[in-house]
Design an enzyme around this catalytic site. Structure first.
Site, PDB file in Angstrom:
ATOM      1  N   ASP A  41       0.771  -0.745  -0.214  1.00 55.42           N
ATOM      2  CA  ASP A  41      -0.064   0.051   0.070  1.00 55.42           C
ATOM      3  C   ASP A  41       1.089   1.489   0.235  1.00 55.42           C
ATOM      4  O   ASP A  41       2.111   1.234   0.498  1.00 55.42           O
ATOM      5  CB  ASP A  41      -1.227  -0.230   0.915  1.00 55.42           C
ATOM      6  CG  ASP A  41       0.056  -0.791   2.287  1.00 55.42           C
ATOM      7  OD1 ASP A  41       0.901  -1.114   2.853  1.00 55.42           O
ATOM      8  OD2 ASP A  41      -0.774  -1.315   3.104  1.00 55.42           O
TER       9      ASP A  41
ATOM     10  N   GLU B 138      -6.040   3.738   2.834  1.00 51.27           N
ATOM     11  CA  GLU B 138      -6.693   4.069   4.218  1.00 51.27           C
ATOM     12  C   GLU B 138      -8.008   4.580   4.750  1.00 51.27           C
ATOM     13  O   GLU B 138      -8.876   4.381   5.474  1.00 51.27           O
ATOM     14  CB  GLU B 138      -5.640   5.105   5.132  1.00 51.27           C
ATOM     15  CG  GLU B 138      -4.109   5.315   5.010  1.00 51.27           C
ATOM     16  CD  GLU B 138      -3.791   4.138   5.989  1.00 51.27           C
ATOM     17  OE1 GLU B 138      -5.079   3.839   7.340  1.00 51.27           O
ATOM     18  OE2 GLU B 138      -3.103   3.900   6.909  1.00 51.27           O
TER      19      GLU B 138
HETATM   20 ZN   LIG Z   1      -3.506   2.102   8.671  1.00 56.33          ZN
HETATM   21 ZN   LIG Z   2      -2.010   0.037   6.911  1.00 57.76          ZN
END
Ligand SMILES: [Zn+2]
Ligand SMILES: [Zn+2]
Length: 395
Positions: free
Chosen positions: A85, A145
């Site tokens: 991510d 997120e």
């Molecule tokens: Zn996070």
């Molecule tokens: Zn994370």
């Protein structure tokens, strides 16, 4: 101060220094954090690192600022997806680090700088020994997120051609022994959804509130009713939460009776069916309250995360890879309360989210004192590469 060029040693059982290129990459990413949907510079840094590692294909701007690197095997076989991510958080860093965030109020407090580095480290290993069969898709996903990135990646025309058979992702987890593997079958992380309730009435002079339609009493009622929802719509064995996270009423003007209000809440459950019921009841309560107070109602859902449910076969693959590496395994008794956007990929491609212990005393994720523990870079890339070997039958 952590020294910039002095790569930290691995824990004794990993016996050796870490790859200095990876440590440098992690610190470079840490210095230049970017919020969800703004990860353009981060993706460019990763692409620059990957280019000399000669992936068979490298796609940019997948589902936003996402990046996909593909390593093709010599003969056809399974397609494995490994995900990291890209995004940082709107949190000011409280640590004094040489590699500290250079952007005030934004920092990598979930360790995504480390996750990206681990996946870049897997690209190094795949460059040195490409998969004999099948292919490995390395996905650097944007907007984790906010729960937006995975859905956008799945909908991207480039990604649609890939059709992964399995998907895996790692997340570092403070509170577990450093380098241990945290794993469970079934629900690993919870579902959550953000609800925004906007109430519109009419302002009036504060001397004549009866001439307007103030949402004040509706706000008070909704804060109570939303907070009470879990016990009204779940059975004893079901887990659900409703947390009012924000409320705003009118303006700060003592001469005005307010005409608008906003109430926001986060709903959370282990199970999709439970959160569906909770969401429906929340909408019903908002509608009934707005009607009772003669207010117009607008509802908006945001940051919708499904539960992350680990497929038994994928968990077996990770268990075997961890055992070959001699990593300690912990099996939490129940699902974690937090949510992960990887849930969308896990449910679609029969995958698993794997926790990697960040240390028993390590500061919590999303706290200002958190920094990704660098010994996990080597552990993480070896574990992911082990999952590739296990899945593609190399071992
Ligand atoms: Zn996070
Ligand atoms: Zn994370």
């Amino acid at each position: 101060l952590a020294d910039e060029h002095d790569a930290p040693l691995l824990p004794p059982e990993w016996g050796g220094p870490q790859d200095p290129d990876l440590v440098a990459l992690r610190r470079r990413l840490h210095r230049s954090p970017e919020l969800s949907n703004q990860e353009e510079g981060t993706a460019a840094v990763i692409a620059e690192f990957l280019e000399p590692l000669e992936p068979s294909r490298l796609y940019r701007s997948v589902g936003g600022h996402g990046l996909v690197a593909i390593y093709e095997g010599r003969s056809p076989g399974l397609t494995l997806l490994l995900r990291a991510d890209l995004d940082a958080l709107p949190i000011a860093e409280s640590l004094e680090l040489r590699h500290g965030s250079e952007l005030p109020g934004v920092s990598h407090k979930c360790g995504h700088d480390g996750h990206m580095t681990i996946l870049a480290g897997v690209a190094q290993l795949l460059h040195a020994s490409p998969p004999p069969t099948g292919r490995v898709v390395l996905l650097f996903q944007p907007a984790e997120e906010t729960g937006e990135g995975a859905a956008r990646v799945i909908a991207d025309p480039i990604f649609k051609t890939l059709e992964p058979d399995r998907a895996f992702a790692l997340h570092n987890l403070p509170g577990f022994p450093l380098g241990s593997v945290v794993l469970r079958e079934g629900t690993f992380a919870s579902a959550s959804r953000g609800l925004i309730i906007r109430l519109n009435g009419a302002t009036s002079h504060a001397a004549e509130p009866a001439r307007g339609r103030s949402p004040a009493l509706a706000v008070a009622a909704l804060i109570n009713e939303l907070s009470a929802l879990p016990q009204l719509c779940t059975r004893l064995e079901q887990v659900a939460q409703a947390t009012v996270i924000h409320a705003r009423l009118g303006e700060r003007a003592f001469g005005t009776s307010p005409g608008q209000a906003t109430v926001m809440a986060t709903l959370r459950a282990h199970d999709e069916a439970v959160i569906d019921t909770l969401a429906l009841r929340a909408e019903e309560r908002a509608a009934a309250t707005a009607m009772a107070h003669d207010l117009e109602l607008e509802l908006e859902w945001t940051e919708v995360f499904p539960p992350t449910v680990n497929a038994p076969a994928a968990v077996a693959t990770v268990t075997a890879a961890a055992a070959r590496l001699g990593l300690e395994l912990s099996r939490p008794a129940g699902p974690f309360a937090w949510s992960e956007d990887f849930g969308r990929l896990a449910s679609r491609f029969s995958g698993a989210l794997v926790g990697l212990g960040a240390g028993l005393e390590h500061p919590a994720l999303h706290s200002p004192g958190y920094d990704f523990p660098e010994p996990l870079i080597e552990v993480g890339r070896r574990l992911l590469y082990g999952i590739i070997e296990q899945s593609l039958g190399i071992v």
